[in-house]
Design an enzyme around this catalytic site. Structure first.
Site, PDB file in Angstrom:
ATOM      1  N   LYS A  38       2.022   5.497   8.599  1.00  0.00           N
ATOM      2  CA  LYS A  38       1.006   6.322   7.711  1.00  0.00           C
ATOM      3  C   LYS A  38       0.277   7.262   8.807  1.00  0.00           C
ATOM      4  CE  LYS A  38       1.603   5.136   3.574  1.00  0.00           C
ATOM      5  NZ  LYS A  38       1.533   6.267   2.467  1.00  0.00           N
ATOM      6  N   ASP A  41      -5.078   1.512  -0.982  1.00  0.00           N
ATOM      7  CA  ASP A  41      -4.739   0.037  -1.234  1.00  0.00           C
ATOM      8  C   ASP A  41      -4.300  -0.531   0.334  1.00  0.00           C
ATOM      9  OD1 ASP A  41      -2.344   1.094  -1.500  1.00  0.00           O
ATOM     10  OD2 ASP A  41      -2.156   0.367  -3.680  1.00  0.00           O
TER      11      ASP A  41
HETATM   12  C1  PLP Z   1       5.113   0.898   3.950  1.00  0.00           C
HETATM   13  C2  PLP Z   1       5.070   2.032   2.861  1.00  0.00           C
HETATM   14  N1  PLP Z   1       6.356   2.194   2.565  1.00  0.00           N
HETATM   15  C3  PLP Z   1       6.515   3.420   1.840  1.00  0.00           C
HETATM   16  C4  PLP Z   1       5.480   3.932   1.197  1.00  0.00           C
HETATM   17  C5  PLP Z   1       5.678   4.789   0.055  1.00  0.00           C
HETATM   18  O1  PLP Z   1       5.184   6.000   0.403  1.00  0.00           O
HETATM   19  P1  PLP Z   1       4.791   7.161  -0.658  1.00  0.00           P
HETATM   20  O2  PLP Z   1       3.693   6.693  -1.376  1.00  0.00           O
HETATM   21  O3  PLP Z   1       4.702   8.543   0.152  1.00  0.00           O
HETATM   22  O4  PLP Z   1       6.008   7.255  -1.365  1.00  0.00           O
HETATM   23  C6  PLP Z   1       4.057   3.420   1.291  1.00  0.00           C
HETATM   24  C7  PLP Z   1       3.077   4.219   0.597  1.00  0.00           C
HETATM   25  O5  PLP Z   1       1.697   3.595   1.002  1.00  0.00           O
HETATM   26  C8  PLP Z   1       3.936   2.279   2.151  1.00  0.00           C
HETATM   27  O6  PLP Z   1       2.811   1.817   2.671  1.00  0.00           O
END
Ligand code: PLP
Length: 404
Positions: free
Chosen positions: A77, A124
């Site tokens: 992130k 979150d």
């Molecule tokens: C660990 C993880 N993988 C995948 C995602 C999915 O990303 P997106 O919301 O951009 O589709 C998130 C989103 O919070 C995440 O925290």
């Protein structure tokens, strides 16, 4: 509900198309990656090559991009938050971001010119940790708002990065509205990965920042003389990561792009639902979304993400939680000389699914539709490590959430 379902998207792809896809040109994403590289804690994350398990499964290979080590914050992130907050500052100062690598961004000269900026976000978990980390790195104030019920570990991880955390008594969508109001009143800059009317720049930059991890993966593939993937599995929440990745892959490889499949939990399969409706529009999943894949528990596909995915992805698959739990266990305990890595609940789903498609006779039709065979090389993105340590241990050590 059937446990697994796949919808192919057999569309003619117009590689000269204008619009959202242009945000993800190779040049744009290279700019983001260059900026990331200027951070002192930048280090390429591993591209794990699962030679031995792929042989057992009857695939040519499986590559997993392990984002658990990115910037030391246990998920991918920080890539999006840093590129977005960096661009916001560059635009505000009217200085090209190329002239504002990390070291200059935190210099007295720039900090004096910029004055105080307060960034705010609703999250979150992982996204807020990314925003808080960038705030700490850039020495700017960050306020994070979390919906009711947010886990105390996640709160503590964000607070440890110096951000002020408020857990509201509202759900996620109402918390966003609350943050919008407060930001308006107080002049804060919202850092959110979904767009709305008049709010597109920051979500676009976040997506570009995420796409950099895929560009890095392709550069590693080339450097290591590995054959290119034939298939890419991209798990989606709001689709910022999947949309950015799909956009970059489209621009990078055009006619030679791999089959790109969007993966979602059954409980929050909004891209799948939109594809199923087949009217070109986004369709939402509402109500509670009880999945272990917390980062994917989003009911509304992002607008930019949908624009790209609806044109250039090749299919949508939804699956149960135990697929991700299996992916987590397979990553932790590999076979032969394959390397072990830590893959969390939202991260393990793509590898878990690849594995299941190859071993489960009941999924043969989907496997054939996707075209997985001994010539296939699958790229998966493991987007987080053990961001919720207890949940990780319950699943990987104690076998919670399984197929049987
Ligand atoms: C660990 C993880 N993988 C995948 C995602 C999915 O990303 P997106 O919301 O951009 O589709 C998130 C989103 O919070 C995440 O925290």
């Amino acid at each position: 509900m059937q446990d697994f379902s796949y919808i192919p998207q057999n569309k003619h792809k117009d590689f000269n198309m204008k619009g959202s896809i242009e945000f993800f040109s190779v040049d744009e994403i290279q700019r983001a990656l260059n900026f990331h590289k200027s951070f002192p804690s930048f280090k390429e994350t591993d591209l794990v090559v699962l030679n031995d398990r792929s042989k057992e499964l009857g695939l040519s290979n499986i590559y997993v991009k392990d984002e658990s080590t990115r910037f030391g914050i246990n998920s991918f992130k920080g890539l999006g938050a840093s590129w977005a907050m960096g661009n916001y500052i560059a635009e505000k100062l009217n200085i090209p971001i190329e002239e504002l690598p990390y070291e200059r961004m935190v210099s007295d000269e720039i900090r004096k010119k910029l004055g105080k900026v307060t960034f705010a976000s609703c999250t979150d978990g992982n996204h807020g940790r990314g925003v808080a980390w960038v705030g700490q790195m850039l020495q700017q104030e960050v306020k994070i708002f979390m919906p009711k019920g947010s886990g105390s570990d996640r709160v503590k991880n964000i607070e440890a990065l110096g951000a002020e955390v408020t857990v509201t008594d509202l759900n996620y969508d109402d918390t966003i509205r609350y943050v919008m109001d407060e930001a308006d009143k107080n002049g804060w800059v919202i850092v959110q990965d979904t767009s709305w009317d008049g709010y597109v720049d920051i979500p676009k930059w976040i997506m570009q920042g995420y796409a950099a991890l895929v560009l890095e993966a392709y550069q590693q593939i080339e450097r290591d003389n590995l054959p290119k993937p034939t298939h890419v599995f991209l798990q989606a929440g709001v689709g910022a990561m999947a949309g950015g990745a799909c956009g970059l892959i489209t621009n990078l490889l055009k006619e030679d792009m791999p089959k790109t499949i969007i993966v979602e939990p059954n409980e929050a399969a909004a891209f799948y639902k939109s594809a199923q409706a087949n009217d070109g529009e986004r369709h939402f999943v509402t109500g509670s979304m009880p999945t272990i894949m917390a980062g994917l528990a989003c009911g509304e596909p992002g607008i930019i993400a949908w624009d790209v995915i609806a044109e250039f992805a090749d299919g949508y698959i939804r699956c149960p939680d135990w697929i991700s739990a299996n992916g987590m266990r397979l990553s932790a305990v590999p076979v032969g000389n394959d390397k072990s890595f830590v893959s969390g609940e939202s991260a393990g789903v793509s590898y878990g699914l690849t594995n299941e498609l190859m071993i489960n006779e009941d999924l043969k039709e989907i496997k054939n539709q996707i075209g997985l065979d001994e010539n296939s090389i699958v790229l998966c993105i493991s987007t987080e490590g053990d961001t919720d340590v207890k949940a990780y241990q319950d699943i990987v050590w104690y076998g919670k959430i399984n197929k049987f």
